[in-house]
Every structure is written in C-alpha cells, then in structure tokens.
Design a protein around this motif. Structure first.
Motif, PDB file in Angstrom:
ATOM      1  N   ASP A   1      24.083  17.967  32.420  1.00 49.81           N
ATOM      2  CA  ASP A   1      24.672  18.224  33.730  1.00 49.81           C
ATOM      3  C   ASP A   1      24.751  19.712  34.015  1.00 49.81           C
ATOM      4  OD1 ASP A   1      25.157  15.463  34.176  1.00 49.81           O
ATOM      5  OD2 ASP A   1      26.949  15.599  32.898  1.00 49.81           O
ATOM      6  N   PRO A   2      24.595  20.102  35.280  1.00 48.85           N
ATOM      7  CA  PRO A   2      24.805  21.510  35.654  1.00 48.85           C
ATOM      8  C   PRO A   2      26.279  21.876  35.533  1.00 48.85           C
ATOM      9  CG  PRO A   2      24.488  20.174  37.612  1.00 48.85           C
ATOM     10  CD  PRO A   2      24.234  19.273  36.434  1.00 48.85           C
ATOM     11  N   VAL A   3      26.564  23.163  35.530  1.00 45.42           N
ATOM     12  CA  VAL A   3      27.942  23.632  35.360  1.00 45.42           C
ATOM     13  C   VAL A   3      28.302  24.609  36.470  1.00 45.42           C
ATOM     14  CG1 VAL A   3      27.949  23.325  32.858  1.00 45.42           C
ATOM     15  CG2 VAL A   3      27.166  25.487  33.821  1.00 45.42           C
ATOM     16  N   GLU A   4      29.588  24.748  36.698  1.00 51.36           N
ATOM     17  CA  GLU A   4      30.084  25.706  37.669  1.00 51.36           C
ATOM     18  C   GLU A   4      30.358  27.028  36.961  1.00 51.36           C
ATOM     19  OE1 GLU A   4      33.473  24.000  39.608  1.00 51.36           O
ATOM     20  OE2 GLU A   4      32.230  22.884  41.030  1.00 51.36           O
TER      21      GLU A   4
ATOM     22  N   GLU B   1      29.103  29.435  41.374  1.00 58.60           N
ATOM     23  CA  GLU B   1      27.716  29.024  41.581  1.00 58.60           C
ATOM     24  C   GLU B   1      27.384  27.934  40.564  1.00 58.60           C
ATOM     25  OE1 GLU B   1      23.198  30.907  41.218  1.00 58.60           O
ATOM     26  OE2 GLU B   1      24.894  32.248  41.589  1.00 58.60           O
ATOM     27  N   THR B   2      26.808  26.846  41.044  1.00 59.66           N
ATOM     28  CA  THR B   2      26.408  25.753  40.162  1.00 59.66           C
ATOM     29  C   THR B   2      24.989  25.995  39.665  1.00 59.66           C
ATOM     30  OG1 THR B   2      27.828  24.199  41.350  1.00 59.66           O
ATOM     31  CG2 THR B   2      26.091  23.266  39.986  1.00 59.66           C
TER      32      THR B   2
ATOM     33  N   HIS C   1      22.840  24.601  32.491  1.00 57.41           N
ATOM     34  CA  HIS C   1      23.448  25.236  31.323  1.00 57.41           C
ATOM     35  C   HIS C   1      22.510  25.116  30.135  1.00 57.41           C
ATOM     36  CE1 HIS C   1      26.970  25.364  28.218  1.00 57.41           C
ATOM     37  NE2 HIS C   1      26.294  26.508  28.261  1.00 57.41           N
TER      38      HIS C   1
END
Length: 603
Positions: free
Chosen positions: A371-374, A404-405, A408
């Motif tokens: 998953d992407p991260v903030e 910004e997303t 990771h």
C-alpha cells in the motif's frame, strides 16, 4: 540569558554530585532525602541553561546523572565499560533493587536499554535521556516501574562528544555552540562496529547485552539531512533473518502504537526512516544497508531482541529534536509497560527457535510495500550561522507541513540465501601460507599509524589493528592459530557459545570451494578492505585435530553466528578481514577455512 544562569548550573550539579558521594551505598539515607528532593530546585541540562545553544559535555552528563540518583532512591548508577580513551561508560538502572546484572535479571520485568550519542554530533538523544532521568527522579514515572527496568546510557561515544567544533554537522540547525564528532577517538564509526567488534565501546555494548539482556534496545540518532517533514523517523532490525515473531510485534504493534500516541498527544508525525527519492518514480525509500548487523538496531534484532533506531529531523530546532526523542522514549516505555508479557514471550520464543537447516539471507534488496503511504513534507530555509562563515544552517519552516501519498520502498527481503548448519568448524590443522598479497599480514603494525596522545610507543593508532593475535612486536604464529585466536576473542565478546575439540575426530560435512576472492579498492572503517567470496559448498570427509574450534548452532545467538561465519555474508569475519591471515595469502587458498556440518560434534 544572564551570566548568573551559566554560573548556577555547574554549582547545582557539583552540590548534587557531592551529595551522591555522601550517600553512596546508603539506601536508608537516600530514602530520608526523598521528601527534601521533592521540594528542590531541579538542575537544568546544558541546553536548557544556554537557551539551546550548547550541548552537554561528558563530565556534565555524569554529574547530572549523579544528581538525579542523589534525588531518587529509585535510580542506581554503575558503569559497564570504557571508551578508547578510558572514560567509564555510565549506566543508570531504574526499576530494580540495584544496578548489578543479577539484580536486574532477578526483577523479572521487561528490560529496556536506552543509548544516546553513538554519533556525538547527534546529541539530542543524550539530552532527552537526561530529561527522562529527571522526570523519574521527580517521581513522575512511578506507573512504569512495576513493569519495566530501564537501563540508560545517555553518552555512548563519550570521546567523540568532547571533540566539540562549531563546524561539525554543518547544515544541521544547531546547537550553534558546537557539538562533538561522528566517530570515536580512533576515528571509527561505532555504528559500523557491531559485528567486527574492534572498538572498546562496541565491546562494552556487547558485554552489556550479554550481562543485562535487555528485551528492547533503543539507539538514538539524528538524520544527516534527509528532506521531509517528520519530526522523527525510526527503524527496527532490517535483516530478513530476524525472528518473525519479533518483527511482527515491532512492525505490527509497537511502532504503530507509538506513532499514534505521539500524534494524538502532540500533533507530531513520525514514520519509518528514509526520504523521498530524487529521481525516477517518486516514492519514500528506506536504506537497504540497514539490513546488516553492523548497525545497532539490526545487531540487537539478530541477537533476538527488539532493536529500535530513532532519527530526529536535523532541520528542526535543537529543542524540538530533544522533545522528539523524549516523546518517542515515553511512548515506547509506556507500550512496554502495558505489553511486557508479549514482549518477553516473543524474545524467549526467538531464543528457542532453531534455524538449523533453514535458509538464511546473505544478500538483500528493498521491495515496495503493498500500500502507498502518507508522507509528511515541510519547507526548509537557509539561516546564517552567526559563528561559521559560508556555511548556512537549514531550518524547518513550522506550519509548512503538507501530506503527499506515495509508494513505500521500505521492506527488505533476501535475494541470496545459504543454509544454516548444525555447526561451523575451524580445523586446527596448520596452514602454511605466505604473507598476504600487497603488504604485511593483517593485524600487523602499519607505518604512519600513530596511537592516541600519551599512548606508549608502538601502540596501535586508528585503523592499525585487525586483531589477528600474536600481538605487536611479537612473532606471528601459524595463520590457523592466529585466526582461531582472533575468532575466539570475538565470539567471547559477542557471547556466542563455542568449544574446542579435546581429541582428533572424523569430520563429515562440507567445505566451501572458492571461485573468486576480491577485496574492495578503498579502505573502510580504518584499514579494512571489505572482502567478497564466491564459490560453492562441496562434500568432504577429513580428520579434525584436537584444538579445532566448533560453533554449535543450537544456541540463542545462532542467527548472529550465521552472519559471522557464512562465506558469502557481507558483514561477517570474512568480509571484515578477520580471516585474512589465511584468505589474504598469496597464492590464494583453494578453500574457505570454515567448514560446516549437519552432524553433531562431540567435545
């Protein structure tokens, strides 16, 4: 800031230090002094006393620790080793009836080791640890103490701390009164010495880990300049060989809980160590090199304990950087106090796990998380250093935070593996070899390498070592004897179990046939030129003489032993030239001097 404040600070510490000397060993007197201590004027740390323009010196740290121990019967002081220049490494013990390892272990609580100042320009952990001691002395942390024992050394690189320069850590935002240097007095980085163990400091740390056996070990740093907006980034053991139970507890429980708590209480964002990539796809990328146990948090993890690295943001103010570490420590200890049983269970299970016959990583790579991260970003502006020409500091602009997303790139997985055997063996059979190619035997004195000021003639200087046995100015023994002596020395320093065969035995196992053996062109960490081997294991049967070295892998530190002995490990004895009396010979040997076997070997 008045001159009077500068004067009062050392006087307060001196009075407190004198009080401690009067009370040493007298618990009843300390108990009687507690009510008076509650009403006292509490001493300031040097940053507080100088409006955060200066950092504490070694003597001030020790005096402050003594003052806190004098004020509270809960704080016990001892030392656990020495620096290269002979400074005692201080240790405050809280939550046990005394400061000895036996008293700490008998308490039966979750043990937490806190270390600051491994890089002595990164001083925030040192100051945060002093704040923590003062808070404990004030009686503010009583809720922790039924559950945890704290082992606190604010100043690990004490020699480097005293080498203050206004030019150290140039772009870091203060303290403008200067700070210590990154390396120790030998000009070696203590955060690269946890497998080779050639510094007094790293050996003292390994001894502490063996004797006090903390379940959690925390090493406090400050970034070298990564641009983001997090007040603090963190990491845990990066090795794919870390016990899965420990990795799951830290990444799935401890660190997320700490991050949420700091955000809820203070509004500050923490995340995994790294930074935005500067080219290609924009993502938050970690540091692959951290999978090697030369780094403290991975060394702790490979020893089956919870290892944690903190990196405060170098462009935040000095005061905020101290607060960042202080708040991080608060929440880790609070989590440990509430989850001690799970922590102790995970570390005990890791000690019991067998890796015999299991693949262990010898090389690794960074992989992208699902998953992407903030990611929190913030603006940075240059600010003139009033005392250093042409070298502006960089300052985080508070209020400029934005999110910004992005992907990771922060997980580490093994790319090459090797099987862990039942035992490693170094045969005591003599090996006749010439001197290593390109110069004198590794570990011999080197021209131009001078010892520290005041050292006796012939003392080794920075990098002029290698620990190959025989000693300076004495005849060198057979290369096999020297290798075994050097390996035994390091195994004992690490606490890894071994034995020597009492008689001749028949050995059936494998030997590693070397296809290539290369050393790096550049020197690294002193005079080391990291070695790399390629080749393959093949079956062998041979007779092993008495006095051969056996390292059984049915022991808690088997994960560490694997890293130290596997011929393709990039952070073991081979890589660090410890085996060079044999591997560095010309002509080069055909086989790696360490055998492996899946059979049990009797003493």
């Amino acid at each position: 800031m008045s001159d009077r404040r500068h004067v009062e600070y050392p006087i307060r510490l001196a009075v407190a230090a004198g009080l401690l000397l009067a009370l040493t060993g007298d618990a009843a007197a300390q108990q009687a002094a507690a009510p008076a201590a509650a009403k006292r004027t509490w001493p300031l740390t040097r940053p507080e006393a100088t409006s955060y323009t200066e950092t504490s010196r070694y003597d001030e740290v020790v005096a402050f620790m003594k003052a806190m121990a004098a004020a509270s019967p809960r704080i016990h002081l001892t030392t656990y080793g020495y620096t290269y220049e002979g400074r005692p490494l201080p240790l405050a013990v809280i939550g046990a009836p005394g400061a000895t390892p036996e008293q700490v272990l008998a308490a039966g609580k979750t043990r937490i080791f806190i270390q600051g100042n491994i890089h002595a320009g990164e001083v925030e952990g040192k100051e945060a640890a002093l704040w923590l001691l003062r808070s404990i002395a004030k009686g503010e942390r009583a809720a922790w103490l039924p559950h945890v024992v704290l082992l606190i050394n604010p100043i690990y690189n004490a020699d480097g701390n005293e080498r203050v320069s206004l030019r150290n850590r140039g772009s870091q935002f203060g303290p403008i009164g200067g700070m210590g240097q990154r390396a120790n007095a030998e000009n070696l980085d203590l955060n690269r010495d946890n497998t080779k163990l050639e510094t007094a400091e790293a050996r003292s740390l390994a001894r502490l880990l063996t004797q006090y056996d903390p379940h959690i070990a925390i090493d406090l740093h400050t970034t070298n300049g990564s641009d983001h907006g997090f007040y603090l980034t963190y990491e845990t053991s990066g090795s794919p060989n870390t016990s899965p139970g420990i990795a799951s507890l830290v990444r799935g429980g401890l660190l997320p809980s700490v991050t949420r708590a700091v955000k809820a209480k203070h509004g500050w964002s923490y995340f995994y160590y790294g930074g935005p990539t500067r080219s290609g796809e924009r993502m938050w990328a970690g540091d692959l090199d951290l999978y090697k146990p030369r780094y403290t948090q991975t060394y702790f993890g490979i020893r089956n304990r919870i290892g944690i690295l903190s990196e405060t943001y170098s462009y935040a103010s000095f005061e905020d950087r101290i607060k960042s570490n202080y708040r991080f420590l608060e929440e880790i200890i609070t989590y440990a106090a509430a989850n001690g049983e799970a922590i102790r269970k995970a570390t005990s299970a890791a000690d019991s796990e067998s890796i015999i016959g299991a693949p262990q990583a010898v090389r690794a790579r960074l992989v992208q998380a699902k998953d992407p991260v903030e990611v929190v970003l913030a603006d940075v502006v240059e600010e003139r250093n009033p005392y250093v020409p042409d070298r502006p500091m960089r300052r985080r602009v508070d209020g400029s935070e934005r999110v910004e997303t992005m992907p990771h790139l922060g997980l580490i997985e093994g790319t090459e593996t090797s099987l862990a055997p039942r035992a490693y063996v170094i045969s005591a059979a003599p090996v006749a070899v010439a001197a290593p190619a390109g110069g004198p035997p590794a570990g011999a004195p080197q021209a131009g390498r001078q010892g520290p000021p005041g050292a006796p003639p012939g003392a080794p200087g920075p990098g002029g070592r290698g620990g190959m046995g025989g000693g300076f100015g004495r005849p060198m023994a057979n290369p096999t004897t020297r290798v075994i002596a050097s390996v035994v020395d390091r195994l004992e320093a690490h606490g890894v179990k071994y034995f020597k065969t009492s008689g001749e035995i028949a050995f059936t196992g494998e030997r590693f046939k070397i296809a290539s053996s290369e050393t790096a062109q550049a020197e690294y960490q002193g005079t080391h030129k990291l070695r790399t081997l390629t080749g393959a294991w093949e079956r062998t049967g041979q007779t092993i003489p008495a006095g051969s070295l056996v390292i059984p892998m049915d022991q808690p530190l088997a994960r560490l032993a694997f890293i130290l002995f596997d011929p393709r490990s990039d952070d073991g004895f081979m890589a660090w030239n410890i085996l060079d009396p044999i591997l560095g010979a010309s002509p080069a040997p055909e086989f790696y001097p360490v055998l492996r076997t899946m059979e049990a070997i009797a003493k």
